[in-house]
Design a protein around this motif. Sequence first.
Motif, PDB file in Angstrom:
ATOM      1  N   PHE A   1      -7.509   5.014  12.209  1.00 39.57           N
ATOM      2  CA  PHE A   1      -6.889   4.010  12.974  1.00 39.57           C
ATOM      3  C   PHE A   1      -8.408   3.502  13.478  1.00 39.57           C
ATOM      4  N   GLN A   2      -9.497   3.717  14.501  1.00 34.33           N
ATOM      5  CA  GLN A   2     -10.313   3.493  15.302  1.00 34.33           C
ATOM      6  C   GLN A   2     -11.800   2.451  14.283  1.00 34.33           C
ATOM      7  N   VAL A   3     -11.862   2.841  12.999  1.00 31.00           N
ATOM      8  CA  VAL A   3     -12.216   2.352  11.874  1.00 31.00           C
ATOM      9  C   VAL A   3     -11.291   1.225  11.626  1.00 31.00           C
TER      10      VAL A   3
ATOM     11  N   ARG B   1      -0.586  13.164   7.425  1.00 26.45           N
ATOM     12  CA  ARG B   1      -2.561  12.349   8.104  1.00 26.45           C
ATOM     13  C   ARG B   1      -1.781  11.058   7.442  1.00 26.45           C
ATOM     14  N   GLY B   2      -1.491  10.057   6.419  1.00 26.96           N
ATOM     15  CA  GLY B   2      -1.059   9.108   6.172  1.00 26.96           C
ATOM     16  C   GLY B   2       0.151   8.215   6.933  1.00 26.96           C
ATOM     17  N   THR B   3       1.068   9.724   7.210  1.00 20.92           N
ATOM     18  CA  THR B   3       2.718   8.895   8.156  1.00 20.92           C
ATOM     19  C   THR B   3       2.114   8.745   9.159  1.00 20.92           C
ATOM     20  N   GLU B   4       1.206   9.906   9.827  1.00 21.67           N
ATOM     21  CA  GLU B   4       0.764   9.179  11.361  1.00 21.67           C
ATOM     22  C   GLU B   4      -0.138   8.392  10.948  1.00 21.67           C
ATOM     23  N   PHE B   5      -1.466   8.161  10.690  1.00 30.37           N
ATOM     24  CA  PHE B   5      -2.259   6.962  10.950  1.00 30.37           C
ATOM     25  C   PHE B   5      -1.141   5.595  10.736  1.00 30.37           C
ATOM     26  N   HIS B   6      -0.690   5.930   9.514  1.00 34.78           N
ATOM     27  CA  HIS B   6       0.771   4.484   9.915  1.00 34.78           C
ATOM     28  C   HIS B   6       1.811   4.696  11.241  1.00 34.78           C
ATOM     29  N   SER B   7       1.792   5.347  11.365  1.00 37.48           N
ATOM     30  CA  SER B   7       2.824   4.962  12.481  1.00 37.48           C
ATOM     31  C   SER B   7       1.415   4.814  13.953  1.00 37.48           C
ATOM     32  N   ILE B   8       0.264   4.894  14.418  1.00 37.66           N
ATOM     33  CA  ILE B   8      -0.250   4.640  14.636  1.00 37.66           C
ATOM     34  C   ILE B   8      -0.487   3.086  14.642  1.00 37.66           C
ATOM     35  N   VAL B   9      -0.481   2.173  13.575  1.00 34.93           N
ATOM     36  CA  VAL B   9      -0.485   1.432  12.910  1.00 34.93           C
ATOM     37  C   VAL B   9       0.157   0.440  13.594  1.00 34.93           C
ATOM     38  N   GLU B  10       1.093   1.253  13.179  1.00 36.13           N
ATOM     39  CA  GLU B  10       2.766  -0.207  13.707  1.00 36.13           C
ATOM     40  C   GLU B  10       2.713   0.005  15.571  1.00 36.13           C
ATOM     41  N   HIS B  11       2.771   0.959  16.041  1.00 44.73           N
ATOM     42  CA  HIS B  11       2.078   1.008  17.529  1.00 44.73           C
ATOM     43  C   HIS B  11       1.559  -0.244  17.792  1.00 44.73           C
ATOM     44  N   TYR B  12       0.806  -0.310  17.395  1.00 41.11           N
ATOM     45  CA  TYR B  12      -0.802  -1.382  17.542  1.00 41.11           C
ATOM     46  C   TYR B  12      -0.237  -2.546  16.698  1.00 41.11           C
ATOM     47  N   LEU B  13       0.423  -2.759  15.978  1.00 45.68           N
ATOM     48  CA  LEU B  13       0.902  -3.628  15.714  1.00 45.68           C
ATOM     49  C   LEU B  13       1.887  -4.860  16.607  1.00 45.68           C
TER      50      LEU B  13
ATOM     51  N   HIS C   1       0.652   0.846  24.155  1.00 42.82           N
ATOM     52  CA  HIS C   1       0.008   0.932  24.065  1.00 42.82           C
ATOM     53  C   HIS C   1      -0.405   2.109  23.038  1.00 42.82           C
ATOM     54  N   ILE C   2      -1.266   1.968  22.586  1.00 45.93           N
ATOM     55  CA  ILE C   2      -2.058   3.828  21.972  1.00 45.93           C
ATOM     56  C   ILE C   2      -2.869   5.067  22.284  1.00 45.93           C
ATOM     57  N   SER C   3      -2.783   5.953  22.422  1.00 47.26           N
ATOM     58  CA  SER C   3      -4.075   6.898  23.600  1.00 47.26           C
ATOM     59  C   SER C   3      -4.122   8.703  22.685  1.00 47.26           C
ATOM     60  N   SER C   4      -5.564   7.845  22.764  1.00 49.42           N
ATOM     61  CA  SER C   4      -5.496   9.626  21.595  1.00 49.42           C
ATOM     62  C   SER C   4      -5.556  10.833  22.317  1.00 49.42           C
ATOM     63  N   ASP C   5      -5.209  10.937  22.890  1.00 52.07           N
ATOM     64  CA  ASP C   5      -4.568  12.470  23.483  1.00 52.07           C
ATOM     65  C   ASP C   5      -2.329  12.125  22.836  1.00 52.07           C
ATOM     66  N   THR C   6      -2.928  11.121  21.685  1.00 52.36           N
ATOM     67  CA  THR C   6      -0.915  10.979  21.940  1.00 52.36           C
ATOM     68  C   THR C   6      -1.287  12.113  20.171  1.00 52.36           C
ATOM     69  N   PHE C   7      -2.146  11.458  19.426  1.00 49.49           N
ATOM     70  CA  PHE C   7      -2.545  11.273  17.937  1.00 49.49           C
ATOM     71  C   PHE C   7      -3.065  12.799  17.927  1.00 49.49           C
ATOM     72  N   LYS C   8      -3.010  13.741  16.380  1.00 51.86           N
ATOM     73  CA  LYS C   8      -4.151  14.285  16.037  1.00 51.86           C
ATOM     74  C   LYS C   8      -6.016  13.693  15.685  1.00 51.86           C
ATOM     75  N   PRO C   9      -7.019  14.413  15.787  1.00 50.50           N
ATOM     76  CA  PRO C   9      -7.919  13.506  15.886  1.00 50.50           C
ATOM     77  C   PRO C   9      -8.396  12.882  14.773  1.00 50.50           C
TER      78      PRO C   9
ATOM     79  N   LEU D   1      -7.358  -4.886  11.792  1.00 49.60           N
ATOM     80  CA  LEU D   1      -6.336  -5.090  11.719  1.00 49.60           C
ATOM     81  C   LEU D   1      -6.666  -6.269  12.773  1.00 49.60           C
ATOM     82  N   ASN D   2      -6.977  -5.915  13.521  1.00 47.91           N
ATOM     83  CA  ASN D   2      -7.582  -7.221  14.707  1.00 47.91           C
ATOM     84  C   ASN D   2      -7.323  -8.673  14.238  1.00 47.91           C
ATOM     85  N   ARG D   3      -7.722  -9.102  12.858  1.00 48.54           N
ATOM     86  CA  ARG D   3      -7.472 -10.157  12.062  1.00 48.54           C
ATOM     87  C   ARG D   3      -6.421 -10.255  11.061  1.00 48.54           C
TER      88      ARG D   3
END
Length: 140
Positions: free
Chosen positions: A100-102, A70-82, A86-94, A107-109
């Motif tokens: 990430f949404q929370v 879970r931590g590795t996937e969250f880290h990956s999502i954040v890295e892609h976002y930064l 493009h980040i899509s919910s169908d690419t990652f586990k719920p 992150l936007n700061r």
Amino acid sequence: MFNFVDLPVKLSDIESIDRDGQRFYPVPNGKFYPSITTVTSFKKAAFFKEWRQRVGAEVANRKTARATGRGTEFHSIVEHYLKNEHISSDTFKPLPFTLFQVAKPILNRINNIHLLEGALYSDYLGVAGRVDCIAEFDGD
């Protein structure tokens, strides 16, 4: 969109070397510095050893695999976002995607990213490693 700032000095990327379960980095002075994670893990080793004994190896392995995945996937999502990808919910586990949404308003700061997933080392401290992100946060 996140802005990336060019560093006045280009940092070379250094690849890690594993020795007996510990990570080391070759640095320009010819030495091998332990990773900061290797150094700090000594303090946590006793805690995790006791926890594994208390819950049993099977439970510990299952919980560890789930948490690190879970931590590795969250880290990956954040890295892609930064990286402004493009980040899509169908690419990652719920669950990682929900986390990430929370985290997204925080992150936007971030802006004016100086280094993302880059290698750093300190001759003074004698350690090396990879930094997730060096950037401005709320303009600082």
